[in-house]
Write a protein that holds these residues in place. Structure first.
Motif, PDB file in Angstrom:
ATOM      1  N   LEU A 141      -0.990  10.116 -17.382  1.00 47.37           N
ATOM      2  CA  LEU A 141      -0.747   9.622 -16.011  1.00 47.37           C
ATOM      3  C   LEU A 141       0.148  10.922 -15.337  1.00 47.37           C
ATOM      4  CD1 LEU A 141      -0.527   6.995 -14.508  1.00 47.37           C
ATOM      5  CD2 LEU A 141       1.736   6.781 -15.390  1.00 47.37           C
ATOM      6  N   LYS A 142      -0.533  10.968 -13.917  1.00 49.56           N
ATOM      7  CA  LYS A 142       0.219  11.887 -12.992  1.00 49.56           C
ATOM      8  C   LYS A 142       1.364  11.258 -12.504  1.00 49.56           C
ATOM      9  CE  LYS A 142      -3.444  14.910 -11.717  1.00 49.56           C
ATOM     10  NZ  LYS A 142      -4.550  14.495 -12.381  1.00 49.56           N
ATOM     11  N   GLU A 143       2.456  11.977 -12.176  1.00 50.26           N
ATOM     12  CA  GLU A 143       3.551  11.454 -11.311  1.00 50.26           C
ATOM     13  C   GLU A 143       3.098  11.230  -9.985  1.00 50.26           C
ATOM     14  OE1 GLU A 143       7.260  13.410 -11.997  1.00 50.26           O
ATOM     15  OE2 GLU A 143       7.035  13.344 -14.045  1.00 50.26           O
ATOM     16  N   VAL A 144       3.533  10.144  -9.162  1.00 51.41           N
ATOM     17  CA  VAL A 144       3.239   9.876  -7.906  1.00 51.41           C
ATOM     18  C   VAL A 144       4.288   9.253  -7.014  1.00 51.41           C
ATOM     19  CG1 VAL A 144       0.671   9.257  -8.038  1.00 51.41           C
ATOM     20  CG2 VAL A 144       2.261   7.654  -8.637  1.00 51.41           C
ATOM     21  N   ASP A 145       4.259   9.960  -5.756  1.00 48.22           N
ATOM     22  CA  ASP A 145       5.496   9.578  -5.006  1.00 48.22           C
ATOM     23  C   ASP A 145       5.072   8.385  -4.155  1.00 48.22           C
ATOM     24  OD1 ASP A 145       3.914  10.842  -3.306  1.00 48.22           O
ATOM     25  OD2 ASP A 145       5.326  12.468  -2.929  1.00 48.22           O
ATOM     26  N   ASP A 146       3.603   8.006  -4.115  1.00 49.03           N
ATOM     27  CA  ASP A 146       3.230   6.800  -3.365  1.00 49.03           C
ATOM     28  C   ASP A 146       1.857   6.463  -4.127  1.00 49.03           C
ATOM     29  OD1 ASP A 146       3.141   6.539   0.211  1.00 49.03           O
ATOM     30  OD2 ASP A 146       1.225   5.701  -1.339  1.00 49.03           O
ATOM     31  N   ARG A 147       2.061   5.137  -4.196  1.00 45.10           N
ATOM     32  CA  ARG A 147       1.025   4.501  -4.786  1.00 45.10           C
ATOM     33  C   ARG A 147       0.769   2.959  -4.464  1.00 45.10           C
ATOM     34  NH1 ARG A 147       3.157   2.611 -10.745  1.00 45.10           N
ATOM     35  NH2 ARG A 147       4.907   1.559 -10.300  1.00 45.10           N
TER      36      ARG A 147
ATOM     37  N   THR B 213       0.832  -1.179  -0.145  1.00 47.27           N
ATOM     38  CA  THR B 213       0.119  -0.192   0.037  1.00 47.27           C
ATOM     39  C   THR B 213       0.682   1.257  -0.015  1.00 47.27           C
ATOM     40  OG1 THR B 213      -0.212  -0.255   2.440  1.00 47.27           O
ATOM     41  CG2 THR B 213      -2.106  -1.044   1.300  1.00 47.27           C
ATOM     42  N   THR B 214       1.922   1.123   0.165  1.00 45.12           N
ATOM     43  CA  THR B 214       3.098   2.378  -0.054  1.00 45.12           C
ATOM     44  C   THR B 214       4.323   1.665  -0.354  1.00 45.12           C
ATOM     45  OG1 THR B 214       3.707   4.205   1.201  1.00 45.12           O
ATOM     46  CG2 THR B 214       3.705   2.331   2.535  1.00 45.12           C
ATOM     47  N   GLU B 215       5.582   2.657  -0.248  1.00 44.67           N
ATOM     48  CA  GLU B 215       6.821   2.485  -0.752  1.00 44.67           C
ATOM     49  C   GLU B 215       6.867   1.979  -2.095  1.00 44.67           C
ATOM     50  OE1 GLU B 215       8.795   0.310   2.355  1.00 44.67           O
ATOM     51  OE2 GLU B 215       8.642   1.808   3.701  1.00 44.67           O
ATOM     52  N   SER B 216       6.175   2.512  -2.975  1.00 43.20           N
ATOM     53  CA  SER B 216       6.205   2.490  -4.537  1.00 43.20           C
ATOM     54  C   SER B 216       5.908   3.873  -5.144  1.00 43.20           C
ATOM     55  CB  SER B 216       5.100   1.257  -5.069  1.00 43.20           C
ATOM     56  OG  SER B 216       4.932   1.752  -6.208  1.00 43.20           O
ATOM     57  N   ALA B 217       6.751   4.315  -5.938  1.00 41.21           N
ATOM     58  CA  ALA B 217       6.350   5.428  -6.639  1.00 41.21           C
ATOM     59  C   ALA B 217       6.601   5.375  -8.059  1.00 41.21           C
ATOM     60  CB  ALA B 217       7.543   6.647  -6.201  1.00 41.21           C
ATOM     61  N   PHE B 218       6.292   6.234  -9.037  1.00 39.30           N
ATOM     62  CA  PHE B 218       6.295   6.148 -10.320  1.00 39.30           C
ATOM     63  C   PHE B 218       6.477   7.634 -10.951  1.00 39.30           C
ATOM     64  CE2 PHE B 218       5.185   5.367 -14.928  1.00 39.30           C
ATOM     65  CZ  PHE B 218       6.326   4.597 -15.206  1.00 39.30           C
ATOM     66  N   SER B 219       7.653   8.216 -11.236  1.00 38.00           N
ATOM     67  CA  SER B 219       7.638   9.626 -11.822  1.00 38.00           C
ATOM     68  C   SER B 219       9.032   9.495 -12.700  1.00 38.00           C
ATOM     69  CB  SER B 219       8.066  10.585 -10.837  1.00 38.00           C
ATOM     70  OG  SER B 219       9.267  10.076 -10.055  1.00 38.00           O
ATOM     71  N   GLY B 220       8.928  10.684 -13.500  1.00 34.90           N
ATOM     72  CA  GLY B 220      10.326  11.014 -14.287  1.00 34.90           C
ATOM     73  C   GLY B 220      10.026  10.276 -15.597  1.00 34.90           C
ATOM     74  N   PHE B 221       8.750   9.802 -15.985  1.00 35.26           N
ATOM     75  CA  PHE B 221       8.623   8.944 -17.355  1.00 35.26           C
ATOM     76  C   PHE B 221       8.414  10.220 -18.364  1.00 35.26           C
ATOM     77  CE2 PHE B 221       4.980   8.905 -14.572  1.00 35.26           C
ATOM     78  CZ  PHE B 221       3.979   9.535 -15.194  1.00 35.26           C
TER      79      PHE B 221
ATOM     80  N   ALA C  81      10.942   2.132  -7.437  1.00 40.20           N
ATOM     81  CA  ALA C  81      10.941   3.451  -8.400  1.00 40.20           C
ATOM     82  C   ALA C  81       9.982   2.933  -9.374  1.00 40.20           C
ATOM     83  CB  ALA C  81      12.308   3.808  -8.755  1.00 40.20           C
ATOM     84  N   SER C  82      10.060   1.699  -9.938  1.00 39.72           N
ATOM     85  CA  SER C  82       8.840   1.342 -10.656  1.00 39.72           C
ATOM     86  C   SER C  82       9.044  -0.230 -10.642  1.00 39.72           C
ATOM     87  CB  SER C  82       9.498   1.694 -12.369  1.00 39.72           C
ATOM     88  OG  SER C  82      10.716   0.930 -12.407  1.00 39.72           O
ATOM     89  N   VAL C  83       8.165  -0.884 -11.288  1.00 43.83           N
ATOM     90  CA  VAL C  83       8.068  -2.356 -11.153  1.00 43.83           C
ATOM     91  C   VAL C  83       9.417  -2.699 -12.168  1.00 43.83           C
ATOM     92  CG1 VAL C  83       6.943  -4.127 -12.548  1.00 43.83           C
ATOM     93  CG2 VAL C  83       5.608  -2.423 -11.587  1.00 43.83           C
ATOM     94  N   GLN C  84       9.800  -2.032 -12.981  1.00 46.38           N
ATOM     95  CA  GLN C  84      11.186  -2.352 -13.938  1.00 46.38           C
ATOM     96  C   GLN C  84      12.223  -2.527 -12.724  1.00 46.38           C
ATOM     97  OE1 GLN C  84       8.819  -0.387 -14.981  1.00 46.38           O
ATOM     98  NE2 GLN C  84       8.691  -0.295 -17.244  1.00 46.38           N
TER      99      GLN C  84
END
Ligand SMILES: O=c1[nH]c(=O)c2[nH]c(=O)[nH]c2[nH]1
Length: 337
Positions: free
Chosen positions: A199-205, A183-191, A267-270
């Protein structure tokens, strides 16, 4: 029937979806495995296709019967890697015209039911629960090769009667359908941002995926059965840690997959996938490459602006809509240098 414009370029056949439950009794402790087995054969079988010559066909019904028989007699039946190797070895040893066996074993999950004990909960000796859709997957190819002098070649390319032969196996193992969510400690930004980006950048998802993992071992020599019925199968006395024979590999691979999912500030699934794969390679010397397939199962915060309720601030959102489709799909193979 002959055809000047066509030729048989590939042929493999066998039985699929052979379902087997095996019970091993150790006093009051019963152990079970439930397998879905696919066993396919290659060899000098062309004429069954091109000339309707069934004399080269081990009937798929017999392949099914052999699968049950090896499940009955194999001392290795509780370890899917070894069971698959035993079965594949039997096919290529028993039938001289069969040169390759392809065995896939899918193990369904059965765990012991916890029951109350005097010192807290304990595991029941003969009652089990299907706790999840996760499966263990093992794919083996057992090849019979001819040794001609110093050269090793596929048996079907030479006169088998002229050379000694040896068995070599390629083994890939892993798991599928291991469903996880954090529920936390996952983000996705800078794409990449351009006119197609919504898609919005998120620091928590929320991060959720259904893990498919497979790792491939270096090819392994298989001792040839020496008994008259070519039914025996020998596991080496010295088991190299991290090798095909090491039963701790699947336990470690699963544990490090879950540990990394839990502990990585993603930082991403990758990026999380790559970490998992590198750790499996680091922990298991016999593993040559590791592949993951990770669907990104999206959970979208519900916009409650219509009723004046804030639910879109990433770290504070509380109501999410699970989206079955479409999903992202992140895959990669990481190989030993
Ligand atoms: O971890 C992610 N990787 C992506 O490539 C991607 N693309 C996307 O829309 N969301 C995400 N999340």
């Amino acid at each position: 029937m002959s055809d000047d414009t066509a030729f048989l370029s590939h042929a493999r056949y066998g039985k699929d979806k052979v379902r087997v439950l095996r019970v091993v009794r150790e006093g009051k402790w019963h152990h079970i495995v439930e397998y879905n087995v696919q066993a396919l054969l290659e060899g000098d079988i062309e004429t069954s296709y091109t000339e309707a010559d069934n004399s080269v066909v081990v009937a798929t019904d017999s392949i099914k019967n052999i699968t049950y028989y090896i499940a009955k007699i194999s001392p290795h039946v509780l370890i899917p890697e070894r069971f698959a190797l035993h079965l594949g070895t039997h096919f290529v040893s028993k039938y001289p015209h069969i040169h390759k066996a392809f065995v896939t074993v899918e193990q369904l999950r059965w765990s012991r039911i916890p029951v109350p004990g005097e010192q807290g909960p304990t595991e029941h000796p003969h009652s089990f629960i299907r706790d999840g859709d996760e499966k263990r997957i093992v794919k083996v190819e057992v090849h019979r090769l001819a040794i001609l002098g110093a050269t090793i070649t596929y048996l079907r390319q030479v006169d088998a009667s002229k050379g000694k032969d040896k068995l070599v196996a390629n083994v890939t193992a892993g798991l599928s359908d291991l469903l996880v969510l954090k529920t936390t400690e996952s983000a996705f930004s800078g794409f990449v941002r351009d006119k197609y980006t919504t898609l919005k950048e998120v620091d928590d998802r929320i991060l959720s995926t259904s893990i498919d993992l497979s790792y491939t071992f270096a090819p392994v020599d298989i001792p040839k059965p020496t008994d008259a019925d070519v039914e025996q199968f020998t596991v080496p006395a010295d088991i190299a840690p991290g090798s095909v024979w090491d039963p701790a590999v699947p336990t470690r691979a699963r544990a490090v997959t879950l540990d990394t999912f839990v502990s990585d500030n993603s930082a991403s699934v990758q990026a999380t996938l790559y970490r998992m794969a590198c750790l499996i390679l680091a922990q298991n010397a016999g593993v040559q490459s590791v592949s993951y397939s990770l669907p990104n199962k999206h959970y979208l915060p519900v916009d409650m602006g219509y009723i004046g309720v804030e639910n879109l601030v990433p770290a504070q959102a509380e109501v999410f809509m699970p989206v079955a489709a479409p999903s992202g799909l992140i895959t990669a193979t990481v190989s030993r240098k």
